[in-house]
Design an enzyme around this catalytic site. Structure first.
Site, PDB file in Angstrom:
ATOM      1  N   SER A 102      39.968  19.684  23.340  1.00  0.00           N
ATOM      2  CA  SER A 102      39.429  21.156  23.702  1.00  0.00           C
ATOM      3  C   SER A 102      38.741  21.026  25.120  1.00  0.00           C
ATOM      4  CB  SER A 102      38.163  21.422  22.477  1.00  0.00           C
ATOM      5  OG  SER A 102      37.604  22.784  23.000  1.00  0.00           O
ATOM      6  N   ASP A 152      44.520  29.176  16.340  1.00  0.00           N
ATOM      7  CA  ASP A 152      43.150  28.642  16.778  1.00  0.00           C
ATOM      8  C   ASP A 152      42.406  29.805  17.215  1.00  0.00           C
ATOM      9  OD1 ASP A 152      41.445  27.636  18.588  1.00  0.00           O
ATOM     10  OD2 ASP A 152      42.809  25.872  19.125  1.00  0.00           O
ATOM     11  N   HIS A 183      41.020  25.288  15.154  1.00  0.00           N
ATOM     12  CA  HIS A 183      40.864  24.458  16.385  1.00  0.00           C
ATOM     13  C   HIS A 183      40.264  22.921  15.975  1.00  0.00           C
ATOM     14  CE1 HIS A 183      39.906  24.579  20.814  1.00  0.00           C
ATOM     15  NE2 HIS A 183      38.691  23.870  20.637  1.00  0.00           N
TER      16      HIS A 183
HETATM   17  C1  MLT Z   1      36.453  25.312  27.305  1.00  0.00           C
HETATM   18  O1  MLT Z   1      35.333  25.920  27.578  1.00  0.00           O
HETATM   19  O2  MLT Z   1      36.788  23.962  27.660  1.00  0.00           O
HETATM   20  C2  MLT Z   1      37.271  25.693  26.173  1.00  0.00           C
HETATM   21  O3  MLT Z   1      37.002  27.244  25.943  1.00  0.00           O
HETATM   22  C3  MLT Z   1      37.225  25.019  24.793  1.00  0.00           C
HETATM   23  C4  MLT Z   1      35.757  24.738  24.377  1.00  0.00           C
HETATM   24  O4  MLT Z   1      35.238  25.719  23.669  1.00  0.00           O
HETATM   25  O5  MLT Z   1      35.007  23.988  24.849  1.00  0.00           O
END
Ligand code: MLT
Length: 200
Positions: A102, A152, A183
């Site tokens: 992520s 996701d 996710h």
């Molecule tokens: C981010 O902010 O890098 C992406 O949206 C994934 C997350 O939720 O961290």
């Protein structure tokens, strides 16, 4: 950058570099490194940006909207960190496997698009398109595995497709696996990544 270092076993020359997701820390993905290659050295980082008490690797303006200026400077910081730390621990950066989930996968994706890196492999669990600043004249190719889900709630499928296109444009060798477990980092996904890494 704040990190944990675990030495390699059985003369392994590989190093796995771990970057957690939003709200995680340097301990989160350690079991994954052992699962992917129990002999590899491990460098596991903690994201130093704070968002309401959660660790991240770069700032964002809102969900899915990144502070690109901060992201670019964190990408450069990551590049310098890798070069310095691999030298300090006498490791070979060309044998590194970057593993991110992520938010951590997004910083690695930014590094792969923007930096003339020599790392051999990268495993991106549920990445997004970090930005469009690509390095068009890259010489080295990294084998990149992109793992995503078509349901996701955070990463729309078109983002996964767009990221794969950008990575291909920057001369990387991209493999993409699509799942159906949102996710999460589900066992089916980590098993597929382990097999991919074993195949070289
Ligand atoms: C981010 O902010 O890098 C992406 O949206 C994934 C997350 O939720 O961290």
């Amino acid at each position: 950058m704040f990190h944990i270092y675990q030495k390699a076993k059985n003369n392994s020359r590989r190093t796995i570099v771990l970057l957690h997701g939003t709200g995680g820390d340097e301990y989160d993905l350690l079991p994954l490194a052992t699962y992917y290659d129990e002999d590899a050295a491990v460098i596991s980082l903690r994201g130093m940006v704070q968002e309401q008490g959660m660790n991240r690797f770069f700032k964002r303006l809102s969900a899915g909207v990144f502070d690109e200026e901060d992201l670019m400077s964190r990408t450069d910081e990551f590049q310098k960190f890798l070069e310095t730390i691999f030298q300090q621990y006498e490791l070979d950066l060309s044998l590194a496997v970057l593993v991110g989930y992520s938010n951590g996968a997004n910083l690695i994706a930014s590094y792969l698009l923007h930096v003339n890196t020599v790392v051999s492999h990268a495993i991106l669990h549920h990445p997004m398109v970090p930005h469009c600043f690509i390095l068009p004249d890259r010489q080295h190719t990294t084998n990149v595995l992109v793992l995503a889900s078509d349901n996701d709630p955070i990463v729309p499928t078109h983002q996964t497709e767009e990221l794969c296109t950008l990575l291909n444009k920057t001369n990387h060798q991209v493999t993409q696996y699509l799942f159906k477990h949102g996710h999460q980092l589900a066992p089916l996904e980590t098993q597929a990544a382990k097999n991919w890494l074993l195949e070289g």
